[in-house]
Scaffold this motif. Structure first.
Motif, PDB file in Angstrom:
ATOM      1  N   ALA A 159      -0.737   8.236   4.166  1.00  0.00           N
ATOM      2  CA  ALA A 159      -1.261   6.807   2.880  1.00  0.00           C
ATOM      3  C   ALA A 159      -2.270   6.069   4.048  1.00  0.00           C
ATOM      4  CB  ALA A 159      -0.429   5.788   2.574  1.00  0.00           C
ATOM      5  N   GLY A 160      -2.030   6.473   5.084  1.00  0.00           N
ATOM      6  CA  GLY A 160      -3.209   5.518   5.957  1.00  0.00           C
ATOM      7  C   GLY A 160      -2.430   4.970   7.189  1.00  0.00           C
ATOM      8  N   LEU A 161      -1.924   4.589   6.707  1.00  0.00           N
ATOM      9  CA  LEU A 161      -0.999   3.711   7.284  1.00  0.00           C
ATOM     10  C   LEU A 161      -1.034   3.707   8.648  1.00  0.00           C
ATOM     11  CD1 LEU A 161       1.292   2.739   4.875  1.00  0.00           C
ATOM     12  CD2 LEU A 161      -0.306   1.245   5.184  1.00  0.00           C
ATOM     13  N   PRO A 162      -0.398   2.520  10.196  1.00  0.00           N
ATOM     14  CA  PRO A 162       0.355   2.690  11.248  1.00  0.00           C
ATOM     15  C   PRO A 162       1.446   3.382  10.976  1.00  0.00           C
ATOM     16  CG  PRO A 162      -0.421  -0.363  10.316  1.00  0.00           C
ATOM     17  CD  PRO A 162      -0.743   0.988   9.078  1.00  0.00           C
ATOM     18  N   ARG A 163       1.817   3.716  12.333  1.00  0.00           N
ATOM     19  CA  ARG A 163       2.487   5.070  12.172  1.00  0.00           C
ATOM     20  C   ARG A 163       3.962   4.267  13.081  1.00  0.00           C
ATOM     21  NH1 ARG A 163       3.435  10.546  15.725  1.00  0.00           N
ATOM     22  NH2 ARG A 163       5.429  11.266  14.548  1.00  0.00           N
ATOM     23  N   ILE A 164       5.189   3.924  11.333  1.00  0.00           N
ATOM     24  CA  ILE A 164       5.986   3.720  11.990  1.00  0.00           C
ATOM     25  C   ILE A 164       7.333   4.256  12.014  1.00  0.00           C
ATOM     26  CG2 ILE A 164       5.198   0.782  12.560  1.00  0.00           C
ATOM     27  CD1 ILE A 164       7.016   0.654   9.325  1.00  0.00           C
ATOM     28  N   THR A 165       8.489   3.767  12.084  1.00  0.00           N
ATOM     29  CA  THR A 165       9.887   5.546  11.871  1.00  0.00           C
ATOM     30  C   THR A 165      10.166   4.512  10.902  1.00  0.00           C
ATOM     31  OG1 THR A 165      11.386   3.903  13.651  1.00  0.00           O
ATOM     32  CG2 THR A 165       9.675   5.416  14.255  1.00  0.00           C
ATOM     33  N   PHE A 166      11.159   5.398   9.883  1.00  0.00           N
ATOM     34  CA  PHE A 166      11.864   4.800   9.000  1.00  0.00           C
ATOM     35  C   PHE A 166      12.841   3.796   9.370  1.00  0.00           C
ATOM     36  CE2 PHE A 166      15.455   4.975   6.136  1.00  0.00           C
ATOM     37  CZ  PHE A 166      14.446   5.169   4.632  1.00  0.00           C
ATOM     38  N   HIS A 167      13.180   3.949  10.140  1.00  0.00           N
ATOM     39  CA  HIS A 167      14.291   2.414  11.543  1.00  0.00           C
ATOM     40  C   HIS A 167      13.084   1.652  10.758  1.00  0.00           C
ATOM     41  CE1 HIS A 167      17.604   1.084  12.611  1.00  0.00           C
ATOM     42  NE2 HIS A 167      17.211   0.333  13.969  1.00  0.00           N
ATOM     43  N   ASP A 168      11.769   1.571  11.128  1.00  0.00           N
ATOM     44  CA  ASP A 168      11.089   0.262  11.113  1.00  0.00           C
ATOM     45  C   ASP A 168      11.298  -0.459   9.601  1.00  0.00           C
ATOM     46  OD1 ASP A 168      11.055   0.347  14.448  1.00  0.00           O
ATOM     47  OD2 ASP A 168       9.285   2.170  14.068  1.00  0.00           O
ATOM     48  N   LEU A 169      11.174   0.575   8.759  1.00  0.00           N
ATOM     49  CA  LEU A 169      11.086  -0.079   7.422  1.00  0.00           C
ATOM     50  C   LEU A 169      12.372  -1.173   7.116  1.00  0.00           C
ATOM     51  CD1 LEU A 169      10.855   3.065   5.351  1.00  0.00           C
ATOM     52  CD2 LEU A 169       9.067   1.021   5.616  1.00  0.00           C
ATOM     53  N   ARG A 170      13.626  -0.934   7.725  1.00  0.00           N
ATOM     54  CA  ARG A 170      14.378  -2.176   7.726  1.00  0.00           C
ATOM     55  C   ARG A 170      14.077  -3.256   9.044  1.00  0.00           C
ATOM     56  NH1 ARG A 170      20.401  -2.805   8.736  1.00  0.00           N
ATOM     57  NH2 ARG A 170      20.801  -3.364  10.792  1.00  0.00           N
ATOM     58  N   HIS A 171      13.224  -3.539  10.034  1.00  0.00           N
ATOM     59  CA  HIS A 171      13.022  -4.178  10.698  1.00  0.00           C
ATOM     60  C   HIS A 171      11.718  -5.091   9.354  1.00  0.00           C
ATOM     61  CE1 HIS A 171      15.206  -3.849  14.642  1.00  0.00           C
ATOM     62  NE2 HIS A 171      14.597  -2.232  14.244  1.00  0.00           N
ATOM     63  N   SER A 172      10.878  -4.295   9.219  1.00  0.00           N
ATOM     64  CA  SER A 172       9.719  -4.784   8.211  1.00  0.00           C
ATOM     65  C   SER A 172      10.181  -5.410   6.831  1.00  0.00           C
ATOM     66  CB  SER A 172       8.809  -3.303   8.148  1.00  0.00           C
ATOM     67  OG  SER A 172       8.303  -2.725   8.612  1.00  0.00           O
ATOM     68  N   THR A 179       0.774  -0.738   0.035  1.00  0.00           N
ATOM     69  CA  THR A 179      -0.165   0.343  -0.054  1.00  0.00           C
ATOM     70  C   THR A 179       1.056   1.260   0.738  1.00  0.00           C
ATOM     71  OG1 THR A 179      -1.919  -1.146   0.985  1.00  0.00           O
ATOM     72  CG2 THR A 179      -1.442   1.193   1.225  1.00  0.00           C
ATOM     73  N   PHE A 180       1.857   0.926   0.460  1.00  0.00           N
ATOM     74  CA  PHE A 180       2.731   1.926   0.886  1.00  0.00           C
ATOM     75  C   PHE A 180       3.059   2.808  -0.266  1.00  0.00           C
ATOM     76  CE2 PHE A 180       7.183   3.867   1.607  1.00  0.00           C
ATOM     77  CZ  PHE A 180       6.759   5.311   1.820  1.00  0.00           C
ATOM     78  N   LEU A 181       4.398   1.631  -0.481  1.00  0.00           N
ATOM     79  CA  LEU A 181       4.877   1.836  -1.604  1.00  0.00           C
ATOM     80  C   LEU A 181       3.944   2.179  -3.792  1.00  0.00           C
ATOM     81  CD1 LEU A 181       7.065  -1.543  -2.437  1.00  0.00           C
ATOM     82  CD2 LEU A 181       7.577   0.894  -1.742  1.00  0.00           C
ATOM     83  N   ALA A 182       3.023   1.853  -3.409  1.00  0.00           N
ATOM     84  CA  ALA A 182       1.368   2.066  -4.199  1.00  0.00           C
ATOM     85  C   ALA A 182       0.980   3.631  -4.017  1.00  0.00           C
ATOM     86  CB  ALA A 182       0.449   1.215  -4.357  1.00  0.00           C
ATOM     87  N   SER A 183       1.296   3.971  -3.168  1.00  0.00           N
ATOM     88  CA  SER A 183       0.753   5.520  -2.546  1.00  0.00           C
ATOM     89  C   SER A 183       1.787   6.454  -3.122  1.00  0.00           C
ATOM     90  CB  SER A 183       0.523   6.165  -1.432  1.00  0.00           C
ATOM     91  OG  SER A 183       1.753   6.079  -0.585  1.00  0.00           O
ATOM     92  N   VAL A 184       3.097   6.082  -2.854  1.00  0.00           N
ATOM     93  CA  VAL A 184       4.660   6.907  -2.572  1.00  0.00           C
ATOM     94  C   VAL A 184       5.228   6.830  -4.757  1.00  0.00           C
ATOM     95  CG1 VAL A 184       4.745   7.345  -0.946  1.00  0.00           C
ATOM     96  CG2 VAL A 184       6.224   5.202  -2.567  1.00  0.00           C
ATOM     97  N   ARG A 185       3.725   6.007  -5.452  1.00  0.00           N
ATOM     98  CA  ARG A 185       5.014   5.510  -7.451  1.00  0.00           C
ATOM     99  C   ARG A 185       5.344   6.956  -7.449  1.00  0.00           C
ATOM    100  NH1 ARG A 185       3.991   1.133  -9.628  1.00  0.00           N
ATOM    101  NH2 ARG A 185       5.950   0.637 -11.553  1.00  0.00           N
ATOM    102  N   HIS A 186       4.596   8.129  -7.230  1.00  0.00           N
ATOM    103  CA  HIS A 186       4.940   9.176  -8.316  1.00  0.00           C
ATOM    104  C   HIS A 186       5.420  10.463  -6.977  1.00  0.00           C
ATOM    105  CE1 HIS A 186       2.838   6.926 -11.223  1.00  0.00           C
ATOM    106  NE2 HIS A 186       1.989   7.454 -10.823  1.00  0.00           N
TER     107      HIS A 186
END
Length: 403
Positions: A318-331, A189-196
């Motif tokens: 994007a209406g997603l649960p709030r996480i930090t940028f560093h949490d993308l690494r853990h994701s 969902t996030f990647l689709a919302s930031v595609r542009h």
């Protein structure tokens, strides 16, 4: 006499803890990273010297350190939470039907205009600050303990003290918490919302490699081989005192390495390179030849905090649960494990110091596969040897030889 023979006799001194730490920080500055030195000097200035700075260095003992940690844990926060101050002002104005500008927020709350602009963007998109406790987090106190342990160890080596009291003290335990991560659907969902978005390729690279924020901001084109599908992680851009600086080398010895990237990410980086080349042609000689993969339109390298703030806004939109940028690494690490990638491979890709630490950090993810592992191992080991006859029988002894 034995201590004298071992060189453990120190001359009596009235040197205070504050005097020693000031001297010590000056001495060690050339030998450590700028980020580490800045953190240590902040710990000394904010948390140590105000409480035990006047104590004589040679009289500092274990109970004093324990009392210091207890004080900091209960009521140690000294940095003003400007975010809460700005939010209170912004909320009051908006509740009255007004829309304060970043300049008005900056002047009323005595913050920089850049901080005020970022704050207004966050509040408008629905991101509000959380109330912080009066005490420091256990992790911060553990960091302060590590700083004091190193400083006092050098005090012993310099013959200012005969022992290191921090060696006999345990800081507060840090409660184990599970970091929030996005699942596969939320990542998509996030990647689709930031595609542009301008930095869509940056977010994609982060979510398919899990490299650190400083590494992705410090990545340069000579370290990228799109034909081979690899990147070499080495250079960093770190934040020291609010300013972005270049730093060679990674956080751990495993952080400097070559890792593979997938075909989708490689294609996105090619498209991004074309955009960057067109901007370089437009600016001509005014475009700095820094070689960074991700830059602003005029070629300036990224500030890591800018990317963090941009991510916060985009994820909220994007209406997603709030996480930090560093949490993308853990994701990324969590998703890779659930996809069946070996823990050793994932650990090496994200640059963890050792696989043992990685397994401890992501044990909850591996635990989710326990049922599958039980069935898989039993199926391989048992085969048809046990059989299934009588498995549904009501008599537990139906298939047992009781003679």
């Amino acid at each position: 006499m034995r201590d004298a023979d071992r060189g453990r006799i120190v001359k009596p001194s009235t040197r205070t803890v504050a005097q020693f730490l000031t001297e010590w920080l000056t001495a060690v500055e050339p030998t450590i990273d700028a980020t580490t030195w800045r953190s240590w000097s902040d710990y000394a200035r904010w948390y140590v010297i105000p409480h035990i700075g006047e104590e004589r260095l040679q009289r500092l003992d274990e109970p004093q350190l324990l009392r210091l940690y207890a004080k900091l844990l209960a009521d140690g926060r000294v940095k003003q939470n400007n975010d809460s101050v700005m939010f209170a002002y912004w909320s009051k104005r908006t509740a009255g039907g007004d829309q304060p500008t970043p300049r008005q927020v900056s002047e009323a709350c005595k913050t920089s205009i850049h901080a005020a602009r970022d704050a207004v963007r966050r509040y408008t998109s629905g991101i509000v600050p959380k109330e912080k406790p009066r005490g420091l987090a256990p992790k911060t106190i553990r960091n302060i303990h590590a700083f004091l342990h190193r400083a006092l160890r050098d005090a012993v080596a310099w013959k200012y003290r005969t022992d290191n009291p921090a060696s006999n003290v345990k800081p507060p335990r840090q409660p184990r918490t599970r970091r929030l991560v996005w699942d596969t659907a939320e990542i998509q969902t996030f990647l689709a919302s930031v595609r542009h978005d301008r930095f869509a390729a940056l977010f994609l690279l982060e979510l398919t490699t899990g490299i650190r924020r400083g590494q992705i901001c410090g990545l340069k084109w000579p370290a990228v081989d799109l034909d081979a599908g690899t990147i070499t992680v080495h250079d960093n851009r770190v934040v020291v005192g609010g300013q972005a600086r270049d730093k060679a080398g990674g956080k751990t010895h495993n952080a400097d390495q070559m890792i593979s990237i997938d075909r989708v990410t490689a294609a996105a980086l090619r498209q991004w390179r074309d955009v960057q080349d067109s901007e370089r042609d437009f600016f001509g000689t005014d475009y700095p030849q820094t070689g960074y993969v991700f830059t602003y339109q005029d070629g300036r390298p990224l500030h890591p905090d800018t990317i963090r703030q941009r991510f916060d806004r985009l994820s909220a939109a994007a209406g997603l649960p709030r996480i930090t940028f560093h949490d993308l690494r853990h994701s990324y690490a969590t998703g890779a494990l659930r996809a069946g990638v070996s823990p050793k491979v994932v650990s090496e890709r994200i640059g963890h110091a050792n696989v043992g630490f990685f397994l401890e950090t992501y044990a909850h993810v591996l635990g989710n596969d326990d049922r599958e592992a039980a069935e898989q191992a039993a199926g391989f080991l048992l085969g048809d040897a046990w059989g299934s006859d009588g498995a549904d029988s009501d008599d537990p002894a139906a298939n047992l030889d009781l003679d």
